[in-house]
Design an enzyme around this catalytic site. Structure first.
Site, PDB file in Angstrom:
ATOM      1  N   LEU A  15      -4.671 -43.484 -26.970  1.00 47.48           N
ATOM      2  CA  LEU A  15      -3.322 -43.172 -26.529  1.00 47.48           C
ATOM      3  C   LEU A  15      -2.256 -44.004 -27.216  1.00 47.48           C
ATOM      4  O   LEU A  15      -1.085 -43.779 -27.038  1.00 47.48           O
ATOM      5  CB  LEU A  15      -3.211 -43.386 -25.008  1.00 47.48           C
ATOM      6  CG  LEU A  15      -4.149 -42.509 -24.172  1.00 47.48           C
ATOM      7  CD1 LEU A  15      -4.101 -42.945 -22.725  1.00 47.48           C
ATOM      8  CD2 LEU A  15      -3.764 -41.055 -24.289  1.00 47.48           C
ATOM      9  N   THR A  16      -2.662 -45.016 -27.968  1.00 50.10           N
ATOM     10  CA  THR A  16      -1.649 -45.922 -28.479  1.00 50.10           C
ATOM     11  C   THR A  16      -1.290 -45.666 -29.940  1.00 50.10           C
ATOM     12  O   THR A  16      -0.632 -46.470 -30.555  1.00 50.10           O
ATOM     13  CB  THR A  16      -2.116 -47.378 -28.369  1.00 50.10           C
ATOM     14  OG1 THR A  16      -3.286 -47.520 -29.164  1.00 50.10           O
ATOM     15  CG2 THR A  16      -2.401 -47.749 -26.959  1.00 50.10           C
ATOM     16  N   MET A  17      -1.754 -44.544 -30.485  1.00 52.44           N
ATOM     17  CA  MET A  17      -1.490 -44.319 -31.895  1.00 52.44           C
ATOM     18  C   MET A  17      -0.316 -43.391 -32.101  1.00 52.44           C
ATOM     19  O   MET A  17      -0.023 -42.980 -33.200  1.00 52.44           O
ATOM     20  CB  MET A  17      -2.729 -43.746 -32.575  1.00 52.44           C
ATOM     21  CG  MET A  17      -3.897 -44.671 -32.482  1.00 52.44           C
ATOM     22  SD  MET A  17      -3.485 -46.286 -33.144  1.00 52.44           S
ATOM     23  CE  MET A  17      -4.546 -46.297 -34.545  1.00 52.44           C
ATOM     24  N   ASN A  50      -5.243 -51.176 -32.712  1.00 53.26           N
ATOM     25  CA  ASN A  50      -4.462 -50.950 -31.499  1.00 53.26           C
ATOM     26  C   ASN A  50      -3.079 -51.566 -31.690  1.00 53.26           C
ATOM     27  O   ASN A  50      -2.697 -52.501 -30.992  1.00 53.26           O
ATOM     28  CB  ASN A  50      -5.194 -51.598 -30.312  1.00 53.26           C
ATOM     29  CG  ASN A  50      -4.549 -51.289 -28.975  1.00 53.26           C
ATOM     30  OD1 ASN A  50      -4.787 -51.965 -27.989  1.00 53.26           O
ATOM     31  ND2 ASN A  50      -3.686 -50.261 -28.953  1.00 53.26           N
TER      32      ASN A  50
END
Lengths: 227, 248
Positions: free
Chosen positions: B16-18, B120
């Protein structure tokens, strides 16, 4: 359905070219001072040459964050070495350490193209050239980075490296004098900057040259178009 | 292009953090005669929607530093939490020393690089400036750890639109007024040409007044939000469809 593509890469290419030439009693290490990303110039004043030990200088181009992390790592290792052995690391020792450090990250490499230059224990110039995962070789001269493909053939022509197939092995260290070698390096960069957009020593960017010899070390910045 | 797929599973710590969601646009910073000036607008875009218009993207860090962030706003807030902890521990030493901008920049670089190593990243490009003991410092770090210092830095669109102006017009001895004018010139271009820019900006200034190597005054001040005058009365704008029928 189109193939899935990553939208993020952990790598970037920040450009630059590094050169080193070994002489009988000196070593010249040079690099441009431009740092770029894509078609942008981030800064014109960034040093790619790092002192690892009294007689070992590392010049690296490629992905700047990895280069800086690699330099910090080696500086720290050298400090520990000094504490444990009460002496400076020799250039050949640092060369091996650099190779091992690079291979340690064989499966997520440091995107760094290195040239290590220095003086060996007898005061003779030595240059080691690397790929990104640690293959290395002791040579008389080398260049790495975006301008390497333009500079290397020129150096091959001017410094006439003896074939590595000859027996007994011939020394590739150049018989040129120190001022002649410095002039040669400046000429090499002058040519590379004409054609390589990532290596430029004009319009405010500079060429940084470090010279190591028996008297010590000196660092000079040369603006090629003005000299 | 235009796809925003996550990086392939085996390498990604958290898929979800890309992808950034709420983002801030450019930050520009310059050194001037008496210190540092950094400017950023107050917009937070949600994709192509200009969702938030009062986000403060400039913050003072500790006693000596200024941080301006572009990119994902929630990651910027996370960075502020990291820095709060750093400054807290620094203060708790209570030894009269305080982290200068160079140290904070180094810390931020390490944080960003280590997050990048774990796949991340904090999706930001930050400008870090400050003055300590009369020494001015101005640097930038981005989400993969690329960092540098210079007399003028910019993030995002600022690299394309503001840096050329700064390269041409920046001087060592800019006065405060000249520095502000220069930054406003750059911000105006960004307002005209960057679709994520909002005409509401803040400028933060850190200054030191010295007399023969002694510092008499030091301070940080963040301006209240203000807008720049823009001109839209170009005749070509008045009838934008005029040339449409005959153009390709």
């Amino acid at each position: 359905m189109t193939k899935q593509q990553a939208n993020w890469s952990p790598y970037d290419f920040n450009g630059g070219t590094c050169v080193a030439v070994a002489g009988a009693d000196y070593c010249v290490i040079a690099a441009d001072t431009r740092m770029s990303t894509g078609y942008n110039i981030l800064t014109r004043d960034y040093s790619k040459i790092c002192k690892l030990a009294d007689k070992s200088f590392l010049a690296s181009s490629g992905f700047q964050a990895d280069v800086r992390a690699l330099q910090k790592h080696l500086e720290a290792r050298h400090l520990i070495y000094q504490h444990q052995h009460n002496k400076q690391m020799s250039c050949p020792a640092m060369a091996q350490l650099l190779s091992n450090t690079l291979y340690y990250k064989r499966f997520f490499p440091y995107y760094a193209f290195n040239v290590l230059g220095g003086l060996d224990n007898e005061g003779k110039g030595c240059v080691f050239t690397y790929d990104a995962v640690g293959s290395y070789e002791k040579v008389g001269y080398s260049s790495q980075g975006s301008g390497a493909k333009l500079i290397m053939p020129f150096l091959d022509n001017q410094l006439k490296a003896p074939s590595p197939l000859l027996l007994p092995a011939r020394d590739a260290v150049t018989p040129l004098s120190e001022p002649e070698a410095i002039d040669l390096v400046k000429t090499a960069f002058a040519s590379a900057t004409e054609r390589d957009i990532y290596t430029v020593s004009v319009n405010g960017d500079k060429l940084e040259i470090v010279v190591l010899n028996s008297e010590g070390m000196r660092r000079e910045y040369m603006d090629l178009r003005k000299d | 292009m235009g796809y925003k797929f996550v990086i392939l599973r085996p390498y990604c710590a958290s898929p979800l953090t890309m992808v950034p969601y709420v983002t801030g646009t450019s930050v520009i910073g310059i050194k001037y005669k008496d210190g540092i000036l950094i400017a950023a607008d107050m917009g937070g875009s949600y994709g192509s929607t200009l969702r938030y218009k009062s986000i403060e993207r400039l913050k003072a860090i500790g006693k000596h530093s200024l941080l301006g962030a572009s990119g994902e706003i929630s990651d910027f807030q996370e960075l502020l939490r990291y820095l709060d902890e750093l400054i807290l521990y620094d203060n708790m030493w209570d030894d009269g020393n305080s982290l200068g901008p160079k140290e904070v920049h180094s810390y931020l670089t390490r944080v960003m690089y280590n997050r990048r190593n774990k796949f991340n990243p904090l999706w930001n490009s930050v400008v870090l400036g400050g003055v300590k003991n009369g020494q001015k410092y101005l640097g930038m770090v981005n989400m993969i750890g690329v960092h540098y210092q210079d007399n003028h830095v910019a993030t995002g669109f600022g690299n394309h639109l503001a840096v050329p102006i700064l390269r041409d017009e920046w001087r060592e001895d800019l006065s405060f007024e000249e520095g502000i004018k220069l930054l406003e010139k750059c911000m105006r271009v960004l307002i005209y040409r960057d679709r994520s820019a909002v005409n509401k900006l803040q400028v933060v200034e850190e200054w030191v007044v010295q007399s023969i190597a002694k510092i008499t005054e030091e301070g940080v001040s963040i301006s209240p939000p203000y807008s720049l005058k823009t001109f839209w009365e170009f005749s070509a704008f008045k009838n934008p469809t005029a040339g449409a029928a005959g153009s390709w």
